[in-house]
Design an enzyme around this catalytic site. Structure first.
Site, mmCIF file in Angstrom:
data_model
loop_
_atom_site.group_PDB
_atom_site.id
_atom_site.type_symbol
_atom_site.label_atom_id
_atom_site.label_comp_id
_atom_site.label_asym_id
_atom_site.label_seq_id
_atom_site.Cartn_x
_atom_site.Cartn_y
_atom_site.Cartn_z
ATOM 1 N N THR A 8 -48.985 18.203 -4.604
ATOM 2 C CA THR A 8 -49.326 18.186 -5.356
ATOM 3 C C THR A 8 -50.185 16.469 -4.977
ATOM 4 O OG1 THR A 8 -49.020 18.892 -6.611
ATOM 5 C CG2 THR A 8 -50.286 17.495 -8.101
ATOM 6 N N ALA A 66 -44.321 16.310 7.129
ATOM 7 C CA ALA A 66 -43.360 16.972 6.791
ATOM 8 C C ALA A 66 -43.128 17.655 5.892
ATOM 9 C CB ALA A 66 -42.040 16.244 7.532
ATOM 10 N N VAL A 99 -42.708 7.063 -12.556
ATOM 11 C CA VAL A 99 -42.245 6.541 -13.631
ATOM 12 C C VAL A 99 -43.794 6.487 -14.359
ATOM 13 C CG1 VAL A 99 -41.478 5.387 -16.028
ATOM 14 C CG2 VAL A 99 -40.037 5.347 -13.852
ATOM 15 N N ILE A 123 -49.366 5.140 -14.865
ATOM 16 C CA ILE A 123 -49.685 3.846 -15.041
ATOM 17 C C ILE A 123 -48.877 2.698 -14.079
ATOM 18 C CG2 ILE A 123 -48.699 2.303 -17.368
ATOM 19 C CD1 ILE A 123 -48.482 5.414 -18.500
ATOM 20 N N LYS A 145 -36.728 9.241 -16.126
ATOM 21 C CA LYS A 145 -37.550 7.616 -15.821
ATOM 22 C C LYS A 145 -36.449 6.726 -17.114
ATOM 23 C CE LYS A 145 -41.132 11.013 -14.684
ATOM 24 N NZ LYS A 145 -42.126 11.961 -16.187
HETATM 25 P P1 NDP Z 1 -44.600 19.322 -4.798
HETATM 26 O O1 NDP Z 1 -43.772 20.883 -5.241
HETATM 27 O O2 NDP Z 1 -46.445 20.011 -5.385
HETATM 28 O O3 NDP Z 1 -44.841 19.204 -3.369
HETATM 29 C C1 NDP Z 1 -43.900 19.068 -2.869
HETATM 30 C C2 NDP Z 1 -44.376 19.204 -1.193
HETATM 31 O O4 NDP Z 1 -42.413 18.720 -0.698
HETATM 32 C C3 NDP Z 1 -44.476 20.440 -1.060
HETATM 33 O O5 NDP Z 1 -45.422 19.888 0.407
HETATM 34 C C4 NDP Z 1 -43.081 21.197 0.479
HETATM 35 O O6 NDP Z 1 -43.269 21.809 1.203
HETATM 36 C C5 NDP Z 1 -42.244 19.766 0.709
HETATM 37 N N1 NDP Z 1 -41.301 20.070 0.791
HETATM 38 C C6 NDP Z 1 -40.293 21.056 -0.130
HETATM 39 N N2 NDP Z 1 -38.741 20.370 -0.082
HETATM 40 C C7 NDP Z 1 -39.651 20.494 1.489
HETATM 41 C C8 NDP Z 1 -37.956 19.830 2.683
HETATM 42 N N3 NDP Z 1 -36.844 20.519 2.440
HETATM 43 N N4 NDP Z 1 -38.256 19.668 3.761
HETATM 44 C C9 NDP Z 1 -39.971 18.847 3.768
HETATM 45 N N5 NDP Z 1 -40.804 19.401 2.609
HETATM 46 C C10 NDP Z 1 -40.100 20.078 1.576
HETATM 47 O O7 NDP Z 1 -43.917 18.504 -5.654
HETATM 48 P P2 NDP Z 1 -45.130 17.840 -6.136
HETATM 49 O O8 NDP Z 1 -46.052 17.099 -5.124
HETATM 50 O O9 NDP Z 1 -45.394 17.779 -7.757
HETATM 51 O O10 NDP Z 1 -44.116 15.959 -6.485
HETATM 52 C C11 NDP Z 1 -43.553 15.518 -5.561
HETATM 53 C C12 NDP Z 1 -42.733 14.033 -6.310
HETATM 54 O O11 NDP Z 1 -43.765 13.561 -6.938
HETATM 55 C C13 NDP Z 1 -41.680 14.659 -7.183
HETATM 56 O O12 NDP Z 1 -40.558 14.274 -6.756
HETATM 57 C C14 NDP Z 1 -41.916 14.585 -8.693
HETATM 58 O O13 NDP Z 1 -41.058 14.810 -8.827
HETATM 59 C C15 NDP Z 1 -43.041 13.587 -8.490
HETATM 60 N N6 NDP Z 1 -43.496 13.027 -9.726
HETATM 61 C C16 NDP Z 1 -45.105 14.546 -9.364
HETATM 62 C C17 NDP Z 1 -45.637 13.861 -10.422
HETATM 63 C C18 NDP Z 1 -46.669 14.791 -10.453
HETATM 64 O O14 NDP Z 1 -47.403 15.226 -11.359
HETATM 65 N N7 NDP Z 1 -46.727 15.681 -9.796
HETATM 66 C C19 NDP Z 1 -46.176 12.510 -11.187
HETATM 67 C C20 NDP Z 1 -44.616 11.515 -10.417
HETATM 68 C C21 NDP Z 1 -44.086 12.635 -9.625
HETATM 69 P P3 NDP Z 1 -44.025 23.204 0.933
HETATM 70 O O15 NDP Z 1 -45.424 22.781 0.994
HETATM 71 O O16 NDP Z 1 -44.861 23.749 3.053
HETATM 72 O O17 NDP Z 1 -42.896 24.059 0.275
HETATM 73 N N1 HSE Z 2 -43.651 16.661 -14.592
HETATM 74 C C1 HSE Z 2 -43.740 15.225 -14.652
HETATM 75 C C2 HSE Z 2 -44.410 14.410 -15.960
HETATM 76 C C3 HSE Z 2 -44.475 14.840 -13.698
HETATM 77 O O1 HSE Z 2 -44.652 16.873 -16.898
HETATM 78 O O2 HSE Z 2 -44.438 14.058 -16.526
HETATM 79 C C4 HSE Z 2 -44.763 13.106 -13.809
HETATM 80 O O3 HSE Z 2 -43.567 12.423 -13.763
#
Ligand code: NDP
Ligand code: HSE
Length: 436
Positions: free
Chosen positions: A13, A43, A132, A136, A205
């Site tokens: 995402t 990656a 966090v 924002i 957070k």
């Molecule tokens: P997703 O699950 O959507 O994406 C994770 C990505 O990381 C995927 O592309 C996955 O690969 C890859 N990945 C996971 N494990 C590995 C690994 N061991 N080696 C290589 N690649 C890996 O997560 P989000 O984008 O939602 O979240 C990412 C981070 O951002 C998290 O720390 C989350 O807490 C933080 N975050 C998320 C928010 C949100 O609204 N979603 C908001 C704020 C922070 P593959 O696609 O091949 O599985």
């Molecule tokens: N899972 C988190 C939330 C993503 O719902 O706020 C943003 O950190």
């Protein structure tokens, strides 16, 4: 000047949102940063799926361990989430002289002290605005904008998924499970959504915010954590009748006895702005001694709002890339040797107001017994009503708001109340904050 080269760990995402925002706004970003920012590698686990999305534009690997050491990468952006292998990869990137940008609050809550120490030693930056409150700029506000203040407390809605679920339940009567499913489809929830609904993500957070606000090391283990999973629709309704909304709040406060660090469902007066924050939006109120109360509001989750913060960090790192490490803003706002551990206040010593829902036999004297026990513990009733029993029903519910009381006293009073033979179930208790 040559562009700064980014290696992206994760194309989920937030990773995809980051690619999109960097591409769409590249000209504005170059004008702000003074040079271009270019993603040179990504990656993931499933290379085929990532290539189907990104095409040939960015080389994709399933060997993140190579990416964090690649000589043509200047900044590693960690967007894979979780503690391992993220911790190992981030530490390896730092050891190979890369700056790091991360959105990973779980990683920082558990290993932030270790990661910042390693970065300090290597003279590299670790930027984490996206960790966090999504889009924002609360980290920047606390670390820079409010730096002249002694922060007294902060409180916020810092989990978008929980707030989204509470809003859906209240506004559309959606079930908890349906609302959670929708939040997952929209990309708000963590890979393990129990982190969202049990308050863990908000506590991750909050422990970061608390460290930055008060100049203490990050201590996630000191947090008292409750989520929304056990909230009943009835309590959301009764709270409304009393002029309150139920929100999952993270609260951290300086008190003479120690720092409060707690996440739990909270009744907030409906007239407060924070009570009207709906959907996946987040809001944080910060009270500084000079500025007074300030409020920060915006999207707390989702691809592009979070990417907005990731890209802002990339611009910051690009601007400060060549600056002397001593001249950069410290990771946790205070100089590393000026972080002073403080005692943490246990939840039992917290003083706040309460909402109670008490299921009782509909018999004379029940209310008097309950009121007497509360009085014995110096717990004063602020407001109260009794649900009208249905035709032929011999039980009813008493709904109460109290004035401020110490949690230890409340626990003991509720133990005695629950022991009354007219009290038919454990008392439902929700803390209340005026945020004034
Ligand atoms: P997703 O699950 O959507 O994406 C994770 C990505 O990381 C995927 O592309 C996955 O690969 C890859 N990945 C996971 N494990 C590995 C690994 N061991 N080696 C290589 N690649 C890996 O997560 P989000 O984008 O939602 O979240 C990412 C981070 O951002 C998290 O720390 C989350 O807490 C933080 N975050 C998320 C928010 C949100 O609204 N979603 C908001 C704020 C922070 P593959 O696609 O091949 O599985
Ligand atoms: N899972 C988190 C939330 C993503 O719902 O706020 C943003 O950190």
């Amino acid at each position: 000047m040559k562009p700064l080269r980014v290696g992206l760990l994760g194309l989920g995402t937030v990773g995809r949102g980051t690619v999109d925002v960097l591409r769409r706004n590249q000209e504005e970003i170059r004008r702000r940063a003074g040079r271009g920012i270019e993603i040179v590698a990504a990656a993931v686990r499933d290379v085929g799926r990532a290539r189907a999305w990104v095409g040939d534009a960015i080389p994709v690997t399933d060997r993140p361990q190579d990416l964090v050491r690649a000589p043509d990468v200047d900044i590693v952006v960690e967007l894979i989430g979780g503690c391992e292998p993220a911790r190992e990869l981030v530490l390896d990137a730092i050891a190979h002289d890369k700056h790091v940008v991360t959105a990973n609050k779980a990683l920082l809550a558990h290993h932030g002290n270790e990661i910042f120490a390693a970065a300090q030693k290597m003279g590299v930056m670790v930027a984490f605005e996206a960790a966090v409150a999504g889009g924002i700029p609360i980290i920047k506000a606390l670390r820079e904008g409010l730096t002249g203040n002694r922060i007294e407390w902060l409180a916020g809605i810092i989990n978008g998924t929980s707030n989204f679920i509470l809003s859906r339940m209240r506004d559309t009567g959606a079930s908890f499970d349906d609302a959670l499913r929708e939040a997952q489809q929209l990309g708000y929830a963590e890979a393990d959504p129990s982190f969202d609904i049990h308050g863990t993500d908000a506590a991750h957070k909050l422990s970061i915010l608390s460290a930055i606000a008060f100049g203490v090391p990050i201590r996630f283990d000191a947090a008292h954590v409750e989520g929304i999973a056990d909230l009943a629709a009835a309590d959301i309704r009764y709270a409304e009748q009393l002029g309150y909304r139920v929100k999952l709040l993270g609260i951290t406060r300086r008190t003479p006895a120690g720092i409060e660090l707690r996440v739990h469902p909270t009744l907030v007066p409906a007239k407060r702005l924070v009570a009207n924050v709906e959907g996946a939006m987040n809001a944080v109120v910060v009270k500084g001694d000079a500025v007074g109360a300030t409020l920060y509001y915006g999207a707390g989750a989702g691809a592009e709002p979070t990417a907005s913060a990731v890209v802002a960090d990339l611009v910051d790192v690009t601007r400060l890339h060549t600056a002397d490490p001593e001249d950069r803003v410290p990771h946790l706002a205070f100089q590393p040797d000026a972080l002073v551990p403080q005692p943490w206040l246990s939840i039992e010593d917290t003083v706040t107001s309460y909402y109670f829902r008490i299921l009782v036999s509909d018999r004379p004297g029940v209310l008097a017994d309950i009121a007497r026990i509360l009085a014995d513990f110096r717990i004063s009733i602020d407001a109260m009503f009794q649900r009208e029993p249905a035709e032929g029903e011999n039980r009813t519910e008493i709904i109460m708001l109290t004035h401020e009381a110490r949690e230890r006293d409340v626990n003991e009073a509720l133990r005695r109340i629950e022991a009354l033979d007219t009290v038919l179930a454990p008392v439902i208790r929700i803390r209340q904050e005026s945020l004034s």
